[in-house]
Each structure stands twice: as structure tokens, then as C-alpha cells.
Design a protein around this motif. Sequence first.
Motif, PDB file in Angstrom:
ATOM      1  N   TYR A   1       0.843  -1.203   0.000  1.00 33.55           N
ATOM      2  CA  TYR A   1       0.000   0.000   0.000  1.00 33.55           C
ATOM      3  C   TYR A   1       0.878   1.253   0.000  1.00 33.55           C
ATOM      4  N   HIS A   2       1.989   1.200   0.734  1.00 31.71           N
ATOM      5  CA  HIS A   2       2.922   2.326   0.740  1.00 31.71           C
ATOM      6  C   HIS A   2       3.517   2.543  -0.647  1.00 31.71           C
ATOM      7  N   VAL A   3       3.762   1.456  -1.385  1.00 25.84           N
ATOM      8  CA  VAL A   3       4.246   1.578  -2.761  1.00 25.84           C
ATOM      9  C   VAL A   3       3.245   2.364  -3.599  1.00 25.84           C
ATOM     10  N   VAL A   4       1.959   2.034  -3.442  1.00 26.30           N
ATOM     11  CA  VAL A   4       0.917   2.730  -4.215  1.00 26.30           C
ATOM     12  C   VAL A   4       0.895   4.212  -3.853  1.00 26.30           C
ATOM     13  N   LEU A   5       0.979   4.520  -2.559  1.00 30.15           N
ATOM     14  CA  LEU A   5       0.978   5.920  -2.127  1.00 30.15           C
ATOM     15  C   LEU A   5       2.165   6.680  -2.717  1.00 30.15           C
ATOM     16  N   LEU A   6       3.359   6.093  -2.600  1.00 28.55           N
ATOM     17  CA  LEU A   6       4.549   6.762  -3.119  1.00 28.55           C
ATOM     18  C   LEU A   6       4.473   6.943  -4.625  1.00 28.55           C
ATOM     19  N   PHE A   7       3.961   5.935  -5.304  1.00 30.99           N
ATOM     20  CA  PHE A   7       3.854   6.019  -6.758  1.00 30.99           C
ATOM     21  C   PHE A   7       2.870   7.109  -7.163  1.00 30.99           C
ATOM     22  N   ALA A   8       1.739   7.179  -6.464  1.00 35.13           N
ATOM     23  CA  ALA A   8       0.748   8.201  -6.779  1.00 35.13           C
ATOM     24  C   ALA A   8       1.261   9.604  -6.456  1.00 35.13           C
ATOM     25  N   ALA A   9       2.097   9.705  -5.403  1.00 39.39           N
ATOM     26  CA  ALA A   9       2.576  11.022  -4.973  1.00 39.39           C
ATOM     27  C   ALA A   9       3.817  11.474  -5.723  1.00 39.39           C
ATOM     28  N   THR A  10       4.707  10.522  -6.057  1.00 36.48           N
ATOM     29  CA  THR A  10       6.013  10.899  -6.616  1.00 36.48           C
ATOM     30  C   THR A  10       6.336  10.244  -7.950  1.00 36.48           C
ATOM     31  N   GLY A  11       5.564   9.217  -8.324  1.00 38.37           N
ATOM     32  CA  GLY A  11       5.872   8.490  -9.553  1.00 38.37           C
ATOM     33  C   GLY A  11       6.919   7.423  -9.376  1.00 38.37           C
ATOM     34  N   ILE A  12       7.383   7.196  -8.136  1.00 41.84           N
ATOM     35  CA  ILE A  12       8.402   6.179  -7.842  1.00 41.84           C
ATOM     36  C   ILE A  12       7.723   5.005  -7.155  1.00 41.84           C
ATOM     37  N   ALA A  13       7.862   3.820  -7.725  1.00 46.08           N
ATOM     38  CA  ALA A  13       7.203   2.628  -7.199  1.00 46.08           C
ATOM     39  C   ALA A  13       8.163   1.834  -6.326  1.00 46.08           C
ATOM     40  N   THR A  14       8.222   2.171  -5.058  1.00 46.17           N
ATOM     41  CA  THR A  14       9.093   1.452  -4.126  1.00 46.17           C
ATOM     42  C   THR A  14       8.604   1.711  -2.706  1.00 46.17           C
ATOM     43  N   SER A  15       9.254   1.092  -1.748  1.00 47.96           N
ATOM     44  CA  SER A  15       9.024   1.363  -0.343  1.00 47.96           C
ATOM     45  C   SER A  15      10.301   1.004   0.397  1.00 47.96           C
TER      46      SER A  15
END
Length: 546
Positions: free
Chosen positions: A398-412
Motif C-alpha cells: 500500500y505504501h508503494v501505491v501511495l509513493l507512486f501516486a505522490a512521486t511516480g516512484i514505485a518502491t518502499s
Amino acid sequence: MTWSPARRLLFAIWVCFLARGAFYSAAFPLWEGFDEWAHFAVIERMAVRSEVLVWRDSPVSREIDASLKLAPVPWELRSLPPPSLTEDAYWRLSADERAGRQDRFYSIPASWAREDASSGMAAYEALQAPVYYWMAAPVLHLMGGLHLGARVLLLRWFGVALASVAIPLCFLVGRAVFSDDWLGLACAAVAAAMPGFLIDVARVGNESPGVVCWSLLTWLTLASVRGGLNRARAISIGVALGLGLLSKAYFLAAIPPVALLLAWDLWSARARLRPALGRALLTTFCALAISGWWYIRNMVETGTLSGMSESGMLRGKVTAAGLLGRAGDIHWLAAVDSILFNHLWIGGWSSLVIRSWMYHVFYLLIALAALGVIWQLRQPAILALTTLYGAFWLGQLYHVVLLFAATGIATSMGCYLYAAVGAQTALSLAGLRAIAPAGLRRYVPLIGISLFLLLDLYTVHAVALPYYSGVIAHRPNGSIAALHAADVSRVGLAEIVTRLTAFKGGILSEWTLLALWGAYLVATGGLVAIGVRCCARSEIGRAESV
């Protein structure tokens, strides 16, 4: 009181972890820990200015700001403006220039700890839940007039000591799963051997209480599954969950497994529903009484439950349906790969990495362990552990999804997974033992310990310390140059040791560092010996109870 052999070995594992963590804390450069200066800034404001809660946009002190301009900073902070320099750039300076920077660092006035910097640097980790900062602030206050570098080092040692409580908890989790003291000891030894775990907790940061609380919650859950959920366990689970929620936001992922445990207890006690309902209310009340105010505060101040920056960035911009849609755009194999890379080993905030095949050796073992765990899901203890560990992974994704939506980076941050180190070690050993040939089964713990320690010895001596002492550096493409004997000869062993003591507040001499290195090597060898002992005894039968 007479100690059993298992009790003595557990104490030895605990000491080995402390010795190894003390060396990591001393050898790694100032501010090399993930977000270390920002965590320290929160503690400093609490200790020096008596702030119970720190505003998330509070400026750092002039002391911290000056240190970031004088001491070398991690590679991930290479965007800081001059005069800040990365490790790479700092060690390219002349000896006189480096000496001048160190002199100015040690000349930072103690009064600057009480003054706000004007650079715009903020103590952004104040958005984190406060338990760690409340624990560390009195420790920092007791340090009085020690220099900044010394205070950071001592707080690192405090964090290692706090995180070490997870070692006996790993033993208790392993013993609950295997009903065998020696396999429980093997779980604790594997945890003590993990270099990524040490990097995660040998810094000023709030990971230590998260690790302890999740490990405690894991053991209490297993005890409840095996022996039933009584009143004492219901209260203990509520307290562990509440303290965890007041330590790290990732404890929100623990709420569904705890709810399932309470639901299972209600179902099992259908004939006596009232006591079971009372236990459920006790757990809920304890958790809410301890941590509920923090999450209400987050909702009021940020409009988000976790209060994390990425959640705030998306507030009012992306709906739940929109997040789900963004999840479909993520290359999930690459995202999981980055999490596992980060989890297994990454060299602090300089993001040092090793050869990909080294990670893939562990990937193979992870895959085999997962197959073995699936084979054993009918066992209640394995199912309970898998539920807890799986919930943590769902939180990571879920954190990956948040980061991807916020920054375009898919990681955690894969280092977060060390909070579940108790579940991870027990599940790994259970899965690998289930799938291993009969003749190899007893050696599974020793193989795991040995592989982690080989990774540890290699990364410390061939990657981390050479980089932190300027022997090797980043190549133009961002990778780290390989270590050669000529590089070590060019700098000299004595100079390498001296460089590793720089900016440590004057309390870490070359001889002290060498003594800590010697203790680290002895402890590393001791874990191998303990692994041999555990493998020899685990097949004999159930050992004496600790």
C-alpha cells in the motif's frame, strides 16, 4: 539461580548482537543512518527546549545545520548546496582542508543547539509518532555538554540496546512455533546475524521500538493461538498494539490481524460469549487509550490517519478509486524487487548496493521458504505468523501505491520489514526445513546464519568501510567502484581507521574503534558456533525450558 544451557546461549546471542551493533554504530559516519539528522533534530528540540510534541515544520538547530555543511553527508543528500559535500567529494579534499572542516565542526558552540537555523532545513521526522523521541530525549538530556558527534554516537548505542530486546522475543516466537528451545535459539541467532537489521537500528531513528513492539505482538499472538486468549493476554496485546501505533505508522497494518484474532476468540467461545466480548473490548480499549489521541490529532492536522507526508500530498487530489487505478500502472515485480534489495542489504543513506547475484541467492531461499510455508499452513502457529507477516507486506505494498501516486516512484523502504523479524526468521526456518531433504534439514539454521554472516563480513570490509573512509567512491554512472588491494595500500590501514573516527565527538579513538571491531569479529564467530550447537541439539529432542 542455575541457568540452563539454552538460557546461557540465548544470553550469548544477545551479547553478540549488542557487540555487533556497537561496532556498526561507531564505524558508520555521522548522519549516515536513514533520515538520521531529522530524527536527531526532533529529539534535540524535546531535550533542549522541553517540547513534548514537535511541530513538523520546526527548523533544525544551528548546530545540526552547521554539521551538515562541515561533515560529509550521505550520497542521497548530494543535492544539498555548498559547502555540503558527499563522502566522495569530502575525501577528495586535501588533508589540510579536511582538518580545517573537522576543527570548525568541533568548534560549533553548544549554545547553537538552542538556536534555530535560517537555512530552511526542517525537522520533518516530527510527523512520526512520538514514543521513540520521548524515550530518547531524557537520554540526550543526560549527556549535558558533550559534543554533537558524541551525542549522536551515544544515541545510536541506545537504539541498539533498545532494539536488542527483539532478540529474546525472536527466541520466544521460534520456540512457540517449533516447540523446541534450540530452534528458537536458531531464530534468535539468524536475526542477530542479519546485517540489514543492524544497519536499520544502529542509528538515531525510531525503528527500534517498532521492532520490539511488533516482535512482542507476534509472540503474544502465537501464545494466544496455542494457549487461548485470556484476560492478561488480551490486555498485553492491546498495550503492545497501542505502543506500536505510537511508535510507527506501519502498525496500522497490525490492526486487521489483531481483529481476526479477537474474532476467532469470539467464535471459539460461542458458548461463553460474554467473557470473550470482554477480552475484545479490553484489547480495543488499551490500544485506543494509548494511541488513539495521536491518530485523532493526525486527522485534525493533516486530514489523514497516518499523518505521513505522502498521504498529505495526495489529500483531496486522489480518491480511493483513483489510487486503485494507479496501482494498475505499477510494475509490481520491480517494486517488490526494490523492497527486497533494500531489505536484504543497502549501505545506509548512501544507498550502497552489492552485486545482484548476491541478492538473488537470498531470493532463491526466500522462494523455497515460501513454498515450505504454504505446505504447512494447516498448522495454527504457521497460519498465525503468515497472517501477521502477510499483513505487514500488504502495508508495504500500500505504501508503494501511495509513493507512486505522490512521486511516480514505485518502491518502499524494505528496512521496515525488520519490524517483523521474529515472524520472518521463524517462517523462513520452518519453510526451508519443510522443503529440505531429510539429511540437510538439521543444518538449515546454520546455513542461514552462515549466509547472513558472509554477507555481513563482505559488505562491511569490502563495501561500507572502504567507501566511508574514501578508499572507494561512486563511478560516474552512480555505481560503487570495486575494492582492490592497491586502493587500501594507497590510503593505508592506519589512515582508514583514523578516518572512520572522524566527526565522532572526540569520544571514539582509533584504539576504541579497533577494540569494537575485535569484539564484532568475536561476536560474528560466536554466532557461527552457536548455530553449530543449535543444529546439533535441535534433532535430539526438546531441550530444557528457558
